[in-house]
Each structure stands twice: as C-alpha cells, then as structure tokens.
Write a protein that holds these residues in place. Structure first.
Motif, mmCIF file in Angstrom:
data_model
loop_
_atom_site.group_PDB
_atom_site.id
_atom_site.type_symbol
_atom_site.label_atom_id
_atom_site.label_comp_id
_atom_site.label_asym_id
_atom_site.label_seq_id
_atom_site.Cartn_x
_atom_site.Cartn_y
_atom_site.Cartn_z
ATOM 1 N N PRO A 85 0.867 -1.185 0.000
ATOM 2 C CA PRO A 85 0.000 0.000 0.000
ATOM 3 C C PRO A 85 0.906 1.237 0.000
ATOM 4 O O PRO A 85 2.068 1.149 0.411
ATOM 5 N N ILE A 86 0.386 2.347 -0.470
ATOM 6 C CA ILE A 86 1.153 3.586 -0.262
ATOM 7 C C ILE A 86 0.617 4.195 1.028
ATOM 8 O O ILE A 86 -0.589 4.250 1.244
ATOM 9 N N PHE A 87 1.518 4.596 1.884
ATOM 10 C CA PHE A 87 1.149 4.911 3.265
ATOM 11 C C PHE A 87 0.839 6.396 3.431
ATOM 12 O O PHE A 87 1.500 7.258 2.840
ATOM 13 N N TYR A 88 -0.152 6.669 4.254
ATOM 14 C CA TYR A 88 -0.489 8.065 4.561
ATOM 15 C C TYR A 88 0.682 8.714 5.279
ATOM 16 O O TYR A 88 1.313 8.082 6.137
ATOM 17 N N VAL A 89 0.878 9.991 4.974
ATOM 18 C CA VAL A 89 2.003 10.686 5.607
ATOM 19 C C VAL A 89 1.543 11.516 6.809
ATOM 20 O O VAL A 89 2.210 12.471 7.179
ATOM 21 N N ASN A 90 0.401 11.120 7.399
ATOM 22 C CA ASN A 90 -0.072 11.916 8.544
ATOM 23 C C ASN A 90 0.730 11.642 9.811
ATOM 24 O O ASN A 90 0.618 12.367 10.785
ATOM 25 N N ALA A 91 1.524 10.562 9.822
ATOM 26 C CA ALA A 91 2.371 10.266 10.987
ATOM 27 C C ALA A 91 3.501 9.344 10.564
ATOM 28 O O ALA A 91 3.489 8.810 9.448
ATOM 29 N N ALA A 92 4.451 9.160 11.470
ATOM 30 C CA ALA A 92 5.636 8.344 11.158
ATOM 31 C C ALA A 92 5.249 6.867 11.029
ATOM 32 O O ALA A 92 4.245 6.428 11.588
ATOM 33 N N PRO A 93 6.053 6.096 10.293
ATOM 34 C CA PRO A 93 5.738 4.673 10.109
ATOM 35 C C PRO A 93 5.884 3.860 11.391
ATOM 36 O O PRO A 93 6.643 4.233 12.272
#
Ligand code: ME8
Length: 588
Positions: free
Chosen positions: A67-75
């Motif tokens: 998936p491409i991950f949301y950048v609202n917080a760190a992984p």
C-alpha cells in the motif's frame, strides 16, 4: 558402492566396512549465463533508484506493490510488515529467475494529511516531504528492494490520475450528483447506515456517530460530488470473482468471502470527488477545479502510474509491467482494493491485478497498532536493538495472513537467539572453524582423494536423508511461496538447519582425525551454502554474510545452485580465524 542419487559426483563406500573410500568427481553441466541472470544480490537496496517500469520486448516483470502509506504520521511496525512481505515476494521471484519490480511509496493527499499538517503548523507540502522521507528511510534501512518509491504528489502520478478519470468519464461511468451521508475524515470515506453505531455522551448530551468497522467518528456531509457508477459494476465484479476464486484473486479466502458477500448484497454508486471549498489538498478534477478528486481514486491509481500509465500510449501500456502480480495490503483496506479498484479497472477496460494478498494486523497489548491509536512500535528502534534481518525474521516467521498477531520486542530477541544465532549462525561458525578446511574438503571431493573414514551405515543413511532434504529445499519452499506463505518456507529452511545441526553432533568432526574429516566438513559446508542461498529472499543481509564467509562467488547464488555439489568453487579463506559471526550474539 553407495551412490548418492542427487549427485553427479559419488562417494564410493564399502557397504561391508561402512568406510567412505573415495570421493569421485563426476561430470557437470551448468548454464552460468542463466545463473548470472538469476543472481539476487545479497545487499540489494534500490529504494532510491527510479525506473518508469516499462518493458520493451521482454517478458513482463513480476510486479509487486505495498500500500502507499499516509504521511499523517511516522511509520510503525505494521507498515514495515507490509513492506517486508512484499519485498520477500519480490525477492523470491527474482531468486527463481524472474525479473521483478517492487513498488512502495506514500499517499499524500486528502483531508487527513491536510489536518495533520495544520496541527503542527507546517505548510502541507513541506509536511509531506518530511514524513514521506521517513517512509523512504525505513525502506532503505530495512533493505526493502523497492525499484520505485512513488509519491502521490509526483507530477507524473497526477497525469495518470487525470487519464484514469478522463477514461472513466468518456466511457460513461462518471456523473455529477448531490451527495449526503455519514463521512469519516479519518477513514476518508462515507459509511452507510448499516455500518454505524450511535453513542450518547452523558457529559455533553450529544449523540456521536461512529463507524462500526473502524470505530472512527463520522459527521454528516451534504455536497455536490462526482460519482462513479459502482452499482453498474456488480455483475462484472461477481463474474471476475467467480472466475478467479481458484486463482486466489484475493488471498486468503477468509478475506475474499466477505468481499463476495458484500458485492452480492448490492453496491451503491461511489462519490469520487469533494468540493474544493472543503479541501484543496488533492488533485483537481480535470476541467472542473471546483472539485478535488477523492483520495482513494487518486491513491489506487498509483499502481498504474508506476507502470507508466500517465506517460505511455495505450499501445505502449499494453506492453508495460501492468497488471500487478501481487498487491500486498492490510485487511483494513480490502474494500478499496478488492471492490473499488477492480471496478475502476474493469470500467476503464484495463486488466485487473492477479492477486490481492491480504494480511491481518499487528496488535499491541491486544489492540490494533495504529498511528491514530497511538500504540505503535517504532520499527527503527527495534531494528537498532535486534538487527534488520532479525526483525524481518520475526515478522516473516509469524503468519498473520489469517489472524492478528501480538508484536513483542522481547520475542524478537528470543527468536534471534534461538533460531538465528544457535541454529544458523552457529552452524556456519562451526563449519568455518579454524580447525577445519572447507577448501581442502572440496579439493578432496574434486580430486577423488581417498579418505579412509569409518562410519556406521545408520550415520550414512542420516547423511543421505539430510542431503535429500537440502536438495528438495527450493521446491518445498516454493510450494509455500506459491501460497504466499513465507512462514511455511522458513519452517522448511529451519527443518534442514535443525537436521544439519544434528548431523554435526552425530558426526563429531572435532573428535575425528584430520585425515578423515573431509567428507563431514564437505557435507556441513554444503548445508551452510544451500540454506544460505535459499534464505536470500527472506534474510538478505545474514544470508549474504554467510555466503561471503563461505567465499561463495556472487554469480553462484541463484536457486539452481541450491543443490548438493552444484558449486565446487567456494571455500577459499573460509576457515581463517576472526572472520566474525553471521549473526552476532545479542548482549541482551
Ligand atoms: O490506508 N498491522 O494508508 P495507511 C499490520 N494510504 N499492517 C498494518 C498495521 C498493523 N497494525 N497498520 C497499518 C492507507 N498497516 C492508504 C493506502 S493504497 C492505494 C492506500 C499497513 O498509512 C497495512 O498494509 O493507513 C495497512 O493496509 C496499511 O499499512 C495502511 O496504511
């Protein structure tokens, strides 16, 4: 005379005395060019290499995505898990000789990201750049062999989204209408009444509404939107599911069944734009700037963008690496990948992906690890303590395709010690001990040097079994990998490792006269070599270290070399002292 069935070379052995009399060289044919082509680098890390994914006059690469991950917080560990799983699928395909391509990246548009940037008072693009970099760094640190890191703020991605939109519009699947409903900002989606839960809050006297699926609060939204005629896709989708059940279109079946049931129950049209007055952080609708494209249509199109969809003519795109062979996704996003995505593709008359592999969730203290839940494990911290491949091993050793798993950093260290240090690294260290010589053992094998060596038939039978298991290792691991099951493949590998360690205990080479030792050292070295070759897709660093330690040439590390006596050219300097361990013992 006992002839080892899998070998072109034979150990000549007197049944009467049980002596291994000589190691005789047989003939060997090998396509080294093929082997070279199939070589998988032990240190591949191309997270920064960009490639437009097109293929000219070649077999389509095996195309794997995360998936491409949301950048609202760190992984967190959950994101790393999807990356490691996808990376292992890609590396496995390379290992068995296929060109492969791995895509990962970040999903940067939408209300959720805009709100996260506002919260820390940063310009939204700068916020995206910074958080996206954290995901990119994670991919690099974890040795994820991604061929492209896509960002939905990339210009060529925007072109692909516009092209998909225009195609759907031209084919009559997009119309404008009024939309009212319960919307979750956090999930970026509308929910039907049947998926809502109302809770009366005593303190405020207000009834709040939540999604039953995700537990996120929803709010009433009423607006003009563009719609995708999803309801028209019910029959084509059911047809697709029916024809692809046995091909594992969605795997595992426990994740596929609810999707089929849901589509059978009927589909409503899907709102695919939001008024730009509400938020602008997204891709504008082509020809109507008053509307911004729904973040999920934008995000899903990333898989097409990376294959060159926005840039190539339709004729060229037909020769691209599309369709994806495997989309790896978490169970939270199956609806988007198994209903909306194939619906968009079928409507646009594009091929659908071959497999959507759905995994369950890593929990922490019984609850889903999530950015919004705040109960996350920092993957960088765990990798710093345990080592990258120890974390990869822990994640892959747990099959969470069917059910959730609790993540426990202490257990990462326990597994590291028990399986990686004691079973794997120790075998390599013992074989590379300065008391032995792999090089000499190989040269004895090659020259047919007579080795007077007293052994029991029972021991020789055990040895033959071990060699047979090692020879079958690629096939046995492949059966699991074809079922998207790295856990099963690792069990096969550890089965051979366990037996190889028993063999060493049985053979006690340290109590054997140096003149008699070669056949045992040879078998031990072969076990280390074969296991390390097969381990490459799973633990690229440790296996690479072991193969380096054994001085196995870099073009003799492909699947076809994972057979007894398939390589007789290694071992130089393998027994020099102080060459370090494959997995250093943990201080904890
Ligand atoms: O949903 N355990 O992004 P996201 C295992 N941008 N995996 C987990 C996990 C957990 N606890 N938490 C997250 C989005 N994941 C969209 C995707 S794709 C076109 C757009 C993994 O940042 C898992 O793969 O919320 C899950 O599906 C994904 O991260 C969600 O990441």
């Amino acid at each position: 005379m006992l002839v080892w069935p899998h070998c072109r070379r034979r150990i000549v052995h007197s049944v009467r005395t049980g002596d291994v009399a000589a190691i005789v060289l047989g003939t060997r044919t090998r396509s080294s060019a093929r082997a070279r082509r199939r070589f998988i680098s032990s240190s591949t890390n191309d997270a920064n290499n960009e490639n437009n994914g097109t293929v000219e006059n070649k077999e389509k690469p095996f195309y794997v995505t995360t998936p491409i991950f949301y950048v609202n917080a760190a992984p967190h560990i959950g994101h790393l898990y999807s990356m490691v799983l996808a990376d292992t699928f890609k590396r496995w395909q390379q290992f068995v000789g296929k060109d492969s391509f791995l895509l990962t990246g970040t999903d940067e548009h939408g209300m959720k990201v805009q709100q996260a940037a506002d919260k820390v008072e940063k310009p939204v693009k700068q916020f995206c750049d910074e958080t996206s970099q954290l995901f990119k760094n994670l991919a690099t640190t974890a040795n994820i062999s991604s061929d492209k890191f896509i960002r939905t703020t990339d210009e060529d991605h925007q072109e692909a989204v516009h092209k998909l939109w225009t195609t759907l519009l031209e084919k009559g699947y997009i119309y404008k209408g009024k939309h009212e409903g319960w919307y979750s900002v956090s999930d970026e989606t509308f929910y039907p009444e049947s998926q809502l839960n109302r809770v009366f809050d005593q303190a405020s006297g207000v009834t709040k509404v939540y999604s039953t699926e995700t537990g996120k609060e929803v709010e009433w939204a009423s607006e003009e939107n563009y719609f995708f005629a999803l309801s028209r896709m019910r029959e084509p989708l059911l047809e697709l599911y029916k024809s692809r059940i046995s091909d594992k279109f969605v795997f595992p079946y426990s994740q596929f069944k609810p999707i089929i049931d849901s589509v059978e129950g009927g589909l409503s049209d899907l709102s695919i734009s939001r008024p730009s007055s509400r938020f602008t952080w997204g891709i504008p609708v082509p020809g109507d700037e008053s509307q911004t494209i729904y973040v999920w249509l934008d995000a899903l199109a990333n898989y097409l963008s990376a294959a060159g969809y926005g840039q190539l003519t339709s004729h060229e795109f037909k020769k691209s690496m599309w369709p994806a062979d495997i989309h790896v996704v978490g169970k939270d996003i199956t609806r988007f990948h198994c209903i909306y995505w194939p619906a968009f593709l079928l409507a646009a008359e594009l091929p659908v992906p071959k497999h959507v592999v759905v995994h369950s969730h890593w929990l922490m203290n019984g609850a889903k690890m999530s950015k919004s839940g705040g109960n996350i494990v920092d993957p960088n911290a765990v990798m710093a303590i345990a080592g990258v491949d120890s974390v990869r091993y822990y994640l892959l050793r747990h099959n969470i395709l069917e059910g959730d798993g609790d993540f426990d950093t202490e257990k990462v260290l326990e597994r590291r010690q028990a399986d990686l240090v004691f079973k794997y690294s120790n075998l390599v260290s013992r074989t590379c001990s300065k008391s032995f010589s792999i090089e000499l053992a190989l040269s004895h094998a090659l020259k047919g040097y007579p080795v007077a060596h007293t052994r029991q038939d029972k021991f020789l039978a055990f040895q033959s079994d071990l060699i047979a298991e090692a020879n079958n290792l690629v096939d046995n691991a492949a059966k699991h990998m074809n079922n998207f099951n790295p856990t099963g493949a690792l069990s096969e590998i550890w089965g051979v490792l366990k037996k190889a360690n028993q063999y060493v205990d049985y053979a006690t080479p340290w109590n054997t006269a140096p003149s008699n030792i070669s056949p045992t050292i040879f078998v031990m070295a072969e076990m280390c070599r074969i296991v390390s070759i097969v381990l490459q897709p799973f633990l690229p660093t440790y296996s690479g270290k072991a193969l380096d330690k054994l001085s196995v040439s870099s073009d003799h590390r492909s699947a076809e070399y994972a057979k007894f006596e398939a390589d007789m050219t290694y071992g130089k300097d393998a027994n020099l002292p102080n060459r370090g361990h494959v997995v250093e013992r943990s201080s904890r």
